[in-house]
Design a protein around this motif. Sequence first.
Motif, PDB file in Angstrom:
ATOM      1  N   GLY A   1     -47.495 -21.634  29.743  1.00 41.16           N
ATOM      2  CA  GLY A   1     -46.282 -21.024  30.241  1.00 41.16           C
ATOM      3  C   GLY A   1     -45.072 -21.206  29.350  1.00 41.16           C
ATOM      4  N   ARG A   2     -45.309 -21.409  28.064  1.00 47.82           N
ATOM      5  CA  ARG A   2     -44.215 -21.595  27.103  1.00 47.82           C
ATOM      6  C   ARG A   2     -44.499 -20.849  25.811  1.00 47.82           C
ATOM      7  NH1 ARG A   2     -42.424 -27.845  26.433  1.00 47.82           N
ATOM      8  NH2 ARG A   2     -41.078 -27.888  28.220  1.00 47.82           N
TER       9      ARG A   2
ATOM     10  N   THR B   1     -33.621 -17.414  31.241  1.00 46.25           N
ATOM     11  CA  THR B   1     -34.596 -18.157  30.450  1.00 46.25           C
ATOM     12  C   THR B   1     -34.042 -19.513  30.050  1.00 46.25           C
ATOM     13  OG1 THR B   1     -35.489 -16.089  29.569  1.00 46.25           O
ATOM     14  CG2 THR B   1     -36.006 -18.100  28.359  1.00 46.25           C
ATOM     15  N   ASN B   2     -34.780 -20.550  30.376  1.00 41.73           N
ATOM     16  CA  ASN B   2     -34.419 -21.901  29.973  1.00 41.73           C
ATOM     17  C   ASN B   2     -34.872 -22.098  28.521  1.00 41.73           C
ATOM     18  OD1 ASN B   2     -33.709 -24.585  29.904  1.00 41.73           O
ATOM     19  ND2 ASN B   2     -35.441 -25.268  31.110  1.00 41.73           N
TER      20      ASN B   2
ATOM     21  N   GLU C   1     -39.491 -20.474  28.177  1.00 42.85           N
ATOM     22  CA  GLU C   1     -40.435 -20.248  29.250  1.00 42.85           C
ATOM     23  C   GLU C   1     -41.128 -18.904  29.052  1.00 42.85           C
ATOM     24  OE1 GLU C   1     -37.975 -20.466  32.700  1.00 42.85           O
ATOM     25  OE2 GLU C   1     -37.917 -22.654  32.672  1.00 42.85           O
ATOM     26  N   TRP C   2     -42.402 -18.843  29.454  1.00 45.41           N
ATOM     27  CA  TRP C   2     -43.188 -17.610  29.387  1.00 45.41           C
ATOM     28  C   TRP C   2     -43.887 -17.448  30.729  1.00 45.41           C
ATOM     29  CZ3 TRP C   2     -43.344 -13.363  26.744  1.00 45.41           C
ATOM     30  CH2 TRP C   2     -44.459 -12.544  26.797  1.00 45.41           C
TER      31      TRP C   2
ATOM     32  N   ALA D   1     -48.856 -18.341  32.310  1.00 44.91           N
ATOM     33  CA  ALA D   1     -49.309 -19.665  31.916  1.00 44.91           C
ATOM     34  C   ALA D   1     -50.735 -19.663  31.380  1.00 44.91           C
ATOM     35  CB  ALA D   1     -49.205 -20.631  33.098  1.00 44.91           C
TER      36      ALA D   1
END
Length: 164
Positions: free
Chosen positions: A161-162, A61-62, A82-83, A86
């Motif tokens: 996506g976050r 994960t970033n 990040e997820w 999105a």
Amino acid sequence: MVILFIALILLGIFSGFGSARSTSLRPRRRSFRLLAQRYRGSYQHGGLFGRPSVRFWYGRTNVQIRVTKRRSWGLVTQALLEWPDANLNLEILHDPHKTRDEGLPGNRFIIGNEEFDARFVVRTSDYERVRQLLSDGVRWQIDRLAHFDDGAELYIAFKHGRIT
């Protein structure tokens, strides 16, 4: 669900590296440097007038932790992760002072847990997916985050996506 649980734990850990209520950037800069060292990431001081930030990888994960200014909130510590979905749009707000109770756009979603519904405002248009996502364990982690810095507001958003 496991990813969300891990993400919320990460948010709690990383929010400890610089209180959201602190108006001075000095303690946050020190905390961000330590965070970058601990997770072998990169630290950006922000210069004389800028704001600090740190980036690193936590597993796959970033993660980015930064100080940003929000119009009606002032300076806040913000964590971005990040997820994988999105398309999920979800906002969760905890305001212990009840000044922003109805400030989010969209329809309020009632989870069905009286304690959680009394303390948090949840807004989404994808009710079934969010009902599954906000399991007992996830709600417990969100509650822990809300009590991490007593008196501070907590805002969690799933968008584009976050997790923010």
